[in-house]
Scaffold this active site. Structure first.
Site, PDB file in Angstrom:
ATOM      1  CE1 TYR A  70      42.361  51.036  42.645  1.00 48.36           C
ATOM      2  CE2 TYR A  70      40.830  51.201  40.801  1.00 48.36           C
ATOM      3  CZ  TYR A  70      41.463  50.436  41.770  1.00 48.36           C
ATOM      4  OH  TYR A  70      41.211  49.097  41.850  1.00 48.36           O
ATOM      5  NE  ARG A  73      42.574  50.755  36.068  1.00 52.06           N
ATOM      6  CZ  ARG A  73      41.862  49.852  36.745  1.00 52.06           C
ATOM      7  NH1 ARG A  73      42.146  49.612  38.026  1.00 52.06           N
ATOM      8  NH2 ARG A  73      40.882  49.200  36.180  1.00 52.06           N
ATOM      9  CG  ASN A 105      34.951  46.191  30.943  1.00 50.77           C
ATOM     10  OD1 ASN A 105      35.734  45.361  31.431  1.00 50.77           O
ATOM     11  ND2 ASN A 105      34.524  46.124  29.694  1.00 50.77           N
ATOM     12  CG  ASP A 107      35.319  50.979  30.489  1.00 52.16           C
ATOM     13  OD1 ASP A 107      36.077  50.152  29.930  1.00 52.16           O
ATOM     14  OD2 ASP A 107      34.067  50.923  30.380  1.00 52.16           O
ATOM     15  CG  HIS A 122      34.201  43.523  38.858  1.00 55.17           C
ATOM     16  ND1 HIS A 122      35.026  42.859  37.974  1.00 55.17           N
ATOM     17  CD2 HIS A 122      33.563  42.576  39.570  1.00 55.17           C
ATOM     18  CE1 HIS A 122      34.907  41.542  38.173  1.00 55.17           C
ATOM     19  NE2 HIS A 122      34.018  41.340  39.136  1.00 55.17           N
ATOM     20  CB  CYS A 130      33.372  58.436  53.120  1.00 54.63           C
ATOM     21  SG  CYS A 130      33.963  58.339  54.811  1.00 54.63           S
ATOM     22  CB  CYS A 133      30.067  58.434  56.990  1.00 49.83           C
ATOM     23  SG  CYS A 133      30.596  59.618  55.724  1.00 49.83           S
ATOM     24  N   GLY A 191      35.171  39.479  25.312  1.00 55.68           N
ATOM     25  CA  GLY A 191      36.380  40.179  25.770  1.00 55.68           C
ATOM     26  C   GLY A 191      36.727  39.951  27.218  1.00 55.68           C
ATOM     27  CB  SER A 193      40.944  36.326  30.820  1.00 56.03           C
ATOM     28  OG  SER A 193      40.647  36.927  32.086  1.00 56.03           O
TER      29      SER A 193
HETATM   30  C1  BV8 Z   1      34.878  37.608  45.840  1.00 56.71           C
HETATM   31  C2  BV8 Z   1      37.830  45.916  39.768  1.00 56.71           C
HETATM   32  C3  BV8 Z   1      34.237  36.727  47.894  1.00 56.71           C
HETATM   33  C4  BV8 Z   1      38.853  46.819  40.264  1.00 56.71           C
HETATM   34  C5  BV8 Z   1      38.493  43.576  39.642  1.00 56.71           C
HETATM   35  C6  BV8 Z   1      41.661  33.774  46.721  1.00 56.71           C
HETATM   36  C7  BV8 Z   1      41.507  34.807  47.622  1.00 56.71           C
HETATM   37  C8  BV8 Z   1      40.473  35.751  47.535  1.00 56.71           C
HETATM   38  C9  BV8 Z   1      39.567  35.665  46.501  1.00 56.71           C
HETATM   39  C10 BV8 Z   1      39.752  34.644  45.594  1.00 56.71           C
HETATM   40  C11 BV8 Z   1      40.757  33.699  45.678  1.00 56.71           C
HETATM   41  N1  BV8 Z   1      40.638  32.842  44.631  1.00 56.71           N
HETATM   42  C12 BV8 Z   1      39.595  33.204  43.878  1.00 56.71           C
HETATM   43  C13 BV8 Z   1      39.049  34.293  44.461  1.00 56.71           C
HETATM   44  C14 BV8 Z   1      37.936  35.027  44.007  1.00 56.71           C
HETATM   45  C15 BV8 Z   1      38.463  36.258  43.280  1.00 56.71           C
HETATM   46  C16 BV8 Z   1      39.000  35.786  41.935  1.00 56.71           C
HETATM   47  O1  BV8 Z   1      38.224  35.399  41.097  1.00 56.71           O
HETATM   48  N2  BV8 Z   1      40.335  35.818  41.757  1.00 56.71           N
HETATM   49  C17 BV8 Z   1      40.896  35.337  40.506  1.00 56.71           C
HETATM   50  C18 BV8 Z   1      41.983  36.284  40.031  1.00 56.71           C
HETATM   51  C19 BV8 Z   1      41.388  33.926  40.709  1.00 56.71           C
HETATM   52  N3  BV8 Z   1      37.322  37.095  43.137  1.00 56.71           N
HETATM   53  C20 BV8 Z   1      37.084  38.028  44.064  1.00 56.71           C
HETATM   54  O2  BV8 Z   1      37.818  38.321  44.973  1.00 56.71           O
HETATM   55  C21 BV8 Z   1      35.740  38.708  43.899  1.00 56.71           C
HETATM   56  N4  BV8 Z   1      35.097  38.739  45.175  1.00 56.71           N
HETATM   57  O3  BV8 Z   1      35.119  36.514  45.439  1.00 56.71           O
HETATM   58  O4  BV8 Z   1      34.382  37.862  47.065  1.00 56.71           O
HETATM   59  C22 BV8 Z   1      33.328  37.106  48.978  1.00 56.71           C
HETATM   60  C23 BV8 Z   1      32.150  36.388  49.127  1.00 56.71           C
HETATM   61  C24 BV8 Z   1      31.321  36.709  50.160  1.00 56.71           C
HETATM   62  C25 BV8 Z   1      31.667  37.739  51.036  1.00 56.71           C
HETATM   63  C26 BV8 Z   1      32.834  38.465  50.849  1.00 56.71           C
HETATM   64  C27 BV8 Z   1      33.691  38.160  49.817  1.00 56.71           C
HETATM   65  C28 BV8 Z   1      35.920  40.142  43.415  1.00 56.71           C
HETATM   66  C29 BV8 Z   1      36.568  40.133  42.055  1.00 56.71           C
HETATM   67  C30 BV8 Z   1      36.588  41.551  41.491  1.00 56.71           C
HETATM   68  C31 BV8 Z   1      37.985  42.073  41.486  1.00 56.71           C
HETATM   69  N5  BV8 Z   1      38.004  43.369  40.819  1.00 56.71           N
HETATM   70  N6  BV8 Z   1      38.494  44.797  39.108  1.00 56.71           N
HETATM   71  C32 BV8 Z   1      39.649  47.428  39.143  1.00 56.71           C
HETATM   72  O5  BV8 Z   1      39.293  47.266  37.948  1.00 56.71           O
HETATM   73  O6  BV8 Z   1      40.620  48.111  39.484  1.00 56.71           O
HETATM   74  S1  BV8 Z   1      39.102  42.293  38.753  1.00 56.71           S
HETATM   75  C33 BV8 Z   1      39.516  42.719  37.143  1.00 56.71           C
HETATM   76  O7  BV8 Z   1      39.499  41.476  36.429  1.00 56.71           O
HETATM   77  C34 BV8 Z   1      38.561  43.594  36.364  1.00 56.71           C
HETATM   78  O8  BV8 Z   1      37.293  43.778  36.942  1.00 56.71           O
HETATM   79  C35 BV8 Z   1      38.424  42.821  35.068  1.00 56.71           C
HETATM   80  O9  BV8 Z   1      37.357  43.182  34.326  1.00 56.71           O
HETATM   81  C36 BV8 Z   1      38.325  41.475  35.637  1.00 56.71           C
HETATM   82  C37 BV8 Z   1      38.353  40.290  34.740  1.00 56.71           C
HETATM   83  O10 BV8 Z   1      39.337  40.466  33.819  1.00 56.71           O
HETATM   84  P1  BV8 Z   1      38.878  40.612  32.279  1.00 56.71           P
HETATM   85  O11 BV8 Z   1      37.833  41.662  32.206  1.00 56.71           O
HETATM   86  O12 BV8 Z   1      38.531  39.271  31.756  1.00 56.71           O
HETATM   87  O13 BV8 Z   1      40.184  41.205  31.665  1.00 56.71           O
HETATM   88  P2  BV8 Z   1      41.488  40.383  31.230  1.00 56.71           P
HETATM   89  O14 BV8 Z   1      42.560  41.365  30.936  1.00 56.71           O
HETATM   90  O15 BV8 Z   1      41.731  39.290  32.223  1.00 56.71           O
HETATM   91  O16 BV8 Z   1      41.053  39.670  29.872  1.00 56.71           O
HETATM   92  C38 BV8 Z   1      40.794  40.450  28.717  1.00 56.71           C
HETATM   93  C39 BV8 Z   1      40.308  39.476  27.662  1.00 56.71           C
HETATM   94  O17 BV8 Z   1      39.963  40.216  26.492  1.00 56.71           O
HETATM   95  C40 BV8 Z   1      41.365  38.475  27.243  1.00 56.71           C
HETATM   96  O18 BV8 Z   1      40.769  37.183  27.160  1.00 56.71           O
HETATM   97  C41 BV8 Z   1      41.781  38.951  25.832  1.00 56.71           C
HETATM   98  O19 BV8 Z   1      42.131  37.855  24.996  1.00 56.71           O
HETATM   99  C42 BV8 Z   1      40.524  39.594  25.353  1.00 56.71           C
HETATM  100  N7  BV8 Z   1      40.696  40.685  24.377  1.00 56.71           N
HETATM  101  C43 BV8 Z   1      41.702  41.592  24.295  1.00 56.71           C
HETATM  102  N8  BV8 Z   1      41.444  42.446  23.277  1.00 56.71           N
HETATM  103  C44 BV8 Z   1      40.247  42.081  22.741  1.00 56.71           C
HETATM  104  C45 BV8 Z   1      39.764  40.959  23.435  1.00 56.71           C
HETATM  105  N9  BV8 Z   1      38.610  40.354  23.135  1.00 56.71           N
HETATM  106  C46 BV8 Z   1      37.885  40.881  22.123  1.00 56.71           C
HETATM  107  N10 BV8 Z   1      38.275  41.962  21.410  1.00 56.71           N
HETATM  108  C47 BV8 Z   1      39.435  42.577  21.692  1.00 56.71           C
HETATM  109  N11 BV8 Z   1      39.814  43.641  20.955  1.00 56.71           N
HETATM  110 ZN    ZN Z   2      32.733  59.961  55.911  1.00 57.64          ZN
END
Ligand code: BV8
Ligand code: ZN
Length: 261
Positions: A70, A73, A105, A107, A122, A130, A133, A191, A193
């Site tokens: 992090y 990043r 995002n 950012d 996100h 923390c 707390c 933008g 996936s």
């Molecule tokens: C939840 C933050 C439940 C941190 C991120 C099995 C086990 C556990 C969970 C799951 C599971 N199966 C499914 C899940 C749910 C899981 C999930 O969806 N997993 C996926 C991978 C299958 N989701 C979760 O866990 C979420 N929480 O479900 O909680 C719950 C419910 C009740 C109580 C408790 C819990 C939380 C998900 C959040 C994870 N955090 N990031 C960090 O950034 O470090 S995920 C990460 O992926 C980012 O946030 C990112 O934004 C996000 C999505 O990706 P994209 O933004 O789409 O980026 P990507 O690179 O994939 O795609 C880019 C796109 O842009 C492409 O299509 C490309 O073609 C295009 N592009 C490129 N250049 C351009 C462009 N388009 C236009 N112009 C350009 N120039």
């Molecule tokens: Zn604390």
């Protein structure tokens, strides 16, 4: 958008009458600002596995590794600016009575570009808190606490304020994003996936609630077949061109409170 770079009359006329416009963005929105996407060719997940880094257990097992990632990043994001796509969205906001952006995002580029109604699904890499707390810490405060920062009040581990896999999204942000999708006249998915849930369900929800849904991406996605229009291209190029062809519509005088849908 047809070959000569103009947008469909359908979209322009829909925007003309649109009181409520919702936007959903992902990492592709920031690609032209120099922020690597997650799953693209230069994707950061190529080097690291999400499960190794962006989840709470991984953090508690190896906080140093997760903080290294992090901090890398944070450093990268500190040096970047919004691109023309971010500024175009900020310019669209004042054309509609209700306009909001739900972003995956972390950012802060939409805010930097001047957008006002933003739902950060996100979290935000500029915030830290923390795990013991809940006290918030700025990056400047963190810099004084070493590479595995601990809370000065309770000695709890400090973490980035981002949503990890398996964690719930911030309720207020999520609820506002769902309302925006349910009520939008026109909804853009830009933008992303469309593979991370529940965020990826927003454009599907907008479509099922009757919005005219437009996807902008450099390639088709799992969502494309649901969209009313798919524009293949870079968001930093498509959005400014859309703004040039934008109907005047309801120009809300600047200074009006930002409305959430
Ligand atoms: C939840 C933050 C439940 C941190 C991120 C099995 C086990 C556990 C969970 C799951 C599971 N199966 C499914 C899940 C749910 C899981 C999930 O969806 N997993 C996926 C991978 C299958 N989701 C979760 O866990 C979420 N929480 O479900 O909680 C719950 C419910 C009740 C109580 C408790 C819990 C939380 C998900 C959040 C994870 N955090 N990031 C960090 O950034 O470090 S995920 C990460 O992926 C980012 O946030 C990112 O934004 C996000 C999505 O990706 P994209 O933004 O789409 O980026 P990507 O690179 O994939 O795609 C880019 C796109 O842009 C492409 O299509 C490309 O073609 C295009 N592009 C490129 N250049 C351009 C462009 N388009 C236009 N112009 C350009 N120039
Ligand atoms: Zn604390």
């Amino acid at each position: 958008m047809n070959g000569n770079g103009s947008f469909s009359p359908e979209l322009i006329s829909r925007l003309e009458g649109a009181e409520r416009v919702g936007v959903f963005t992902g990492a592709g929105m920031s690609a032209e600002s120099g922020v690597p996407t997650f799953r693209g060719e230069d994707g950061i997940w190529k080097k690291f596995k999400p499960e190794e880094l962006a989840n709470f257990d991984a953090f508690m097992r190896n906080p140093q590794l997760v903080w290294e990632w992090y901090n890398h990043r944070k450093h990268l994001i500190a040096g970047i600016e919004p691109n023309a796509g971010h500024y175009a969205l900020a310019g669209m906001e004042s054309r509609h009575r209700y306009f909001s952006i739900a972003t995956q995002n972390i950012d802060n580029l939409h805010r930097k570009a001047g957008s006002r109604t933003i739902h950060e699904l996100h979290g935000n890499i500029g915030r830290n808190y923390c795990t013991g707390c809940g006290a918030y810490y700025t990056d400047a405060q963190l810099a004084l606490l070493g590479n595995v920062p601990k809370c000065s009040a309770c000695r709890g581990l400090i973490r980035p304020d981002v949503v990890w896999f398996g964690e719930m999204l911030p309720v207020d942000e999520w609820d506002a994003a769902v309302r925006a999708a349910e009520r939008a006249d026109v909804y853009f998915s830009i933008g992303t996936s469309s593979v991370v849930y529940p965020a990826a369900s927003l454009p599907v929800l907008a479509k099922s609630a009757g919005a005219y849904v437009v996807e902008m991406n450099i390639e088709r996605t799992d969502f494309s077949r649901h969209a009313d229009e798919v524009m293949i291209g870079k968001s930093g190029e498509l959005l400014p061109r859309l703004l040039e062809q934008y109907p005047r519509g309801t120009d809300i005088p600047v200074g009006q409170p930002p409305y959430t849908l």
